[in-house]
Design an enzyme around this catalytic site. Structure first.
Site, PDB file in Angstrom:
ATOM      1  N   CYS A  83      50.601  54.331  54.016  1.00 20.08           N
ATOM      2  CA  CYS A  83      51.656  54.540  53.029  1.00 20.08           C
ATOM      3  C   CYS A  83      51.983  56.027  52.945  1.00 20.08           C
ATOM      4  CB  CYS A  83      51.206  54.038  51.667  1.00 20.08           C
ATOM      5  SG  CYS A  83      50.613  52.333  51.685  1.00 20.08           S
ATOM      6  N   CYS A 116      54.259  51.614  54.787  1.00 23.77           N
ATOM      7  CA  CYS A 116      54.854  51.563  53.450  1.00 23.77           C
ATOM      8  C   CYS A 116      55.330  52.965  53.083  1.00 23.77           C
ATOM      9  CB  CYS A 116      53.824  51.068  52.433  1.00 23.77           C
ATOM     10  SG  CYS A 116      54.443  50.958  50.730  1.00 23.77           S
ATOM     11  N   CYS A 170      56.726  46.256  47.095  1.00 23.00           N
ATOM     12  CA  CYS A 170      55.445  46.651  46.506  1.00 23.00           C
ATOM     13  C   CYS A 170      55.754  47.246  45.142  1.00 23.00           C
ATOM     14  CB  CYS A 170      54.744  47.672  47.406  1.00 23.00           C
ATOM     15  SG  CYS A 170      53.210  48.356  46.727  1.00 23.00           S
ATOM     16  N   CYS A 206      52.568  62.439  35.723  1.00 19.89           N
ATOM     17  CA  CYS A 206      52.572  62.923  37.110  1.00 19.89           C
ATOM     18  C   CYS A 206      52.409  64.437  37.210  1.00 19.89           C
ATOM     19  CB  CYS A 206      53.868  62.485  37.799  1.00 19.89           C
ATOM     20  SG  CYS A 206      53.873  62.860  39.557  1.00 19.89           S
TER      21      CYS A 206
END
Length: 520
Positions: A261, A295, A355, A224
């Site tokens: 999202c 989301c 999810c 990340c």
């Protein structure tokens, strides 16, 4: 010159069996075998044999019988011997029709051997007419639009397919391994078939993912670029203002997205305090009022935090497992695997759609991918949404030098996920930018039915909307409408769909069933 028949052998070596059987019935032959280039005229067929061969060809223009017996019959026909009569009655399975590209004067067939990419050109004998379709390239100014309809649902025995591909959570590791290791073409075919048992095969949901709080994350996820522990090009930013987020949501909806999202680079909600969380709750409510699925991915959440998200109208919560339990400590050390599973439990118990998926290309092996899929498929309830991500290596992170993930590895993951969790949305997520349209098409065929649109996924580049629009038009894909998960099981939602649908119509998926319930 006497009429001849050329048996076309495609790149994979598949013989057009129905033609070979018809040819054998008429006593025709092709010399040279697999790899041969010569053709010898066969003896003239008798009137009875010609009539029989004509009927055999005309009766199944769109089908071949890919059984071992018919394959043997086809091979016999290629060698010039008679095919066993019993093979002609084998039950057919649908397959795409082959196309003859043209003919040459005098009945001369021209083509390469096994594995050749050259087209085979042949004159169709009058005694046994073979179906011919001539491809037409449309003029440059002609718009090609997909037909708005698909074959009637009566043509597909959905219940039989669902019996063959049931929703189950008791998979063994050996069963998952067997599915994952199937020959790739067989695996994709199985995934495509399971997909049709629960979803419209042309529907692909378009989702938009916005980073509402970028950078400065205290976690050490090796992939990340938002981690504060690595020297990357991403700078820490404040939480976006409400109006900026709503503007992005409106733009996404206008572009065709039905799911919006929001991602925040937090360890968890508890890290940031109540005021910022309240601002996120306001974003959720406002976007839900636009008629979109909402989301969020905010890191770890507790049961009480999940309940507040549910009350605000959150449709789904994303929290990926990333990889297998065994490989996980190699990628992340700032939280453990059970932390992630506890968050999924809190979300599920709050009545929010789960999810959760993973990332491939982190340096894991195939055993780790099997283990990840096994964990997801044996949760008490399957995630309603399973993102399949391919690592996009970010400069400055420990995984910056990892090679790109080959497309065929994505196909295998998508198809296996579809077979293990046939009712779940399988989302083709990060890593699409390196895939061609054809490679993405095979992902959809294998069972993927959602993509993320927009030029960024959080901080990762993504295909532009115009490229996705061209892909949808070319492949004949249509957008999927939103559903609003209410925490019921899929079985209950499906029952509601049957009751709410007009006479003669049944909701094809649990998502459609939930839509029927929420709008009733």
């Amino acid at each position: 010159m006497a009429p001849i028949l050329s048996t076309t052998i495609c790149r994979s070596g598949t013989v057009l069996a129905h033609r070979a059987v018809a040819a054998a019935a008429a006593g025709w032959r092709s010399v040279g075998g697999i790899g041969g280039g010569g053709v010898a005229p066969p003896p003239p067929p008798s009137p009875a044999a010609a009539t029989s061969a004509t009927a055999a060809t005309a009766s199944a223009p769109f089908f071949v019988t890919p059984t071992a017996a018919v394959a043997d019959a086809a091979a016999v026909a290629v060698r010039g011997a008679a095919a066993p009569a019993a093979t002609a009655s084998a039950p057919p399975l649908p397959l795409s029709r082959a196309v003859d590209l043209g003919s040459t004067p005098g009945g001369v067939a021209r083509g390469g051997g096994f594995g050749s990419h050259a087209a085979v050109e042949t004159v169709t004998p009058a005694a046994v007419p073979l179906p011919v379709a001539t491809p037409r390239r449309p003029p440059a100014n002609e718009r090609v639009s997909p037909t708005p309809s698909t074959p009637a649902s009566a043509d597909v025995d959905v219940e039989a397919l669902r019996t063959r591909f049931p929703v189950r959570t008791d998979w063994t590791l050996d069963e998952v391994r067997e599915i994952y290791n199937r020959p790739l073409m067989s695996l994709i075919f199985d995934g495509a078939t399971a997909h049709r048992a629960y979803f419209h095969p042309r529907e692909v949901q378009q989702c938009t993912l916005l980073s509402i709080k970028t950078g400065g994350c205290p976690e050490d996820c090796s992939y990340c670029s938002q981690s504060s522990r690595y020297d990357t090009a991403v700078e820490a930013e404040r939480l976006l203002a409400l109006e900026a987020v709503l503007a992005s949501a409106r733009e996404a909806k206008a572009a065709g997205s039905t799911r919006f999202c929001m991602g925040a680079a937090w360890r968890g909600v508890a890290q940031v305090g109540p005021r910022q969380f309240d601002r996120v709750l306001s974003m959720v409510s406002e976007i839900r009022d636009m008629g979109m699925e909402v989301c969020a991915t905010l890191g770890m959440v507790t049961a009480s935090e999940a309940a507040r998200l549910k009350a605000a109208g959150l449709t789904a919560y994303n929290h990926n497992l990333d990889t297998s339990r065994e490989f996980y400590p190699t990628v992340i050390t700032s939280r453990d695997y059970d932390d992630r599973l506890r968050t999924l439990t809190a979300v599920r118990e709050a009545g929010i759609s789960v999810c959760s998926g993973g990332i491939i290309g982190l340096g894991e092996g195939h055993t780790d991918r099997v283990s990840l899929l096994h964990t997801l498929a044996t949760l008490p309830s399957h995630p309603e949404s399973v993102p399949v991500n391919a690592l996009v290596a970010n400069e400055g992170t420990p995984l910056a030098d990892m090679p790109p993930v080959p497309a065929e590895e994505l196909w295998r993951m998508v198809a296996t996920a579809r077979l293990l969790m046939p009712r779940s949305m399988v989302r083709l997520s990060a890593g699409r930018l390196t895939l061609s349209m054809a490679e993405q098409a095979l992902c959809f065929l294998a069972g993927a039915n959602s993509i993320f649109t927009g030029d960024k996924l959080l901080t990762t580049p993504n295909p532009e909307h115009s490229a996705d629009a061209r892909m949808f038009a070319t492949l004949g894909l249509v957008g999927k409408q939103p559903f609003f998960y209410d925490g019921e099981s899929y079985a209950a939602a499906a029952a509601v769909g049957v009751a709410a649908a007009p006479a003669g119509e049944v909701a094809a998926t649990a998502g459609e069933a939930a839509t029927a319930k929420s709008s009733a």
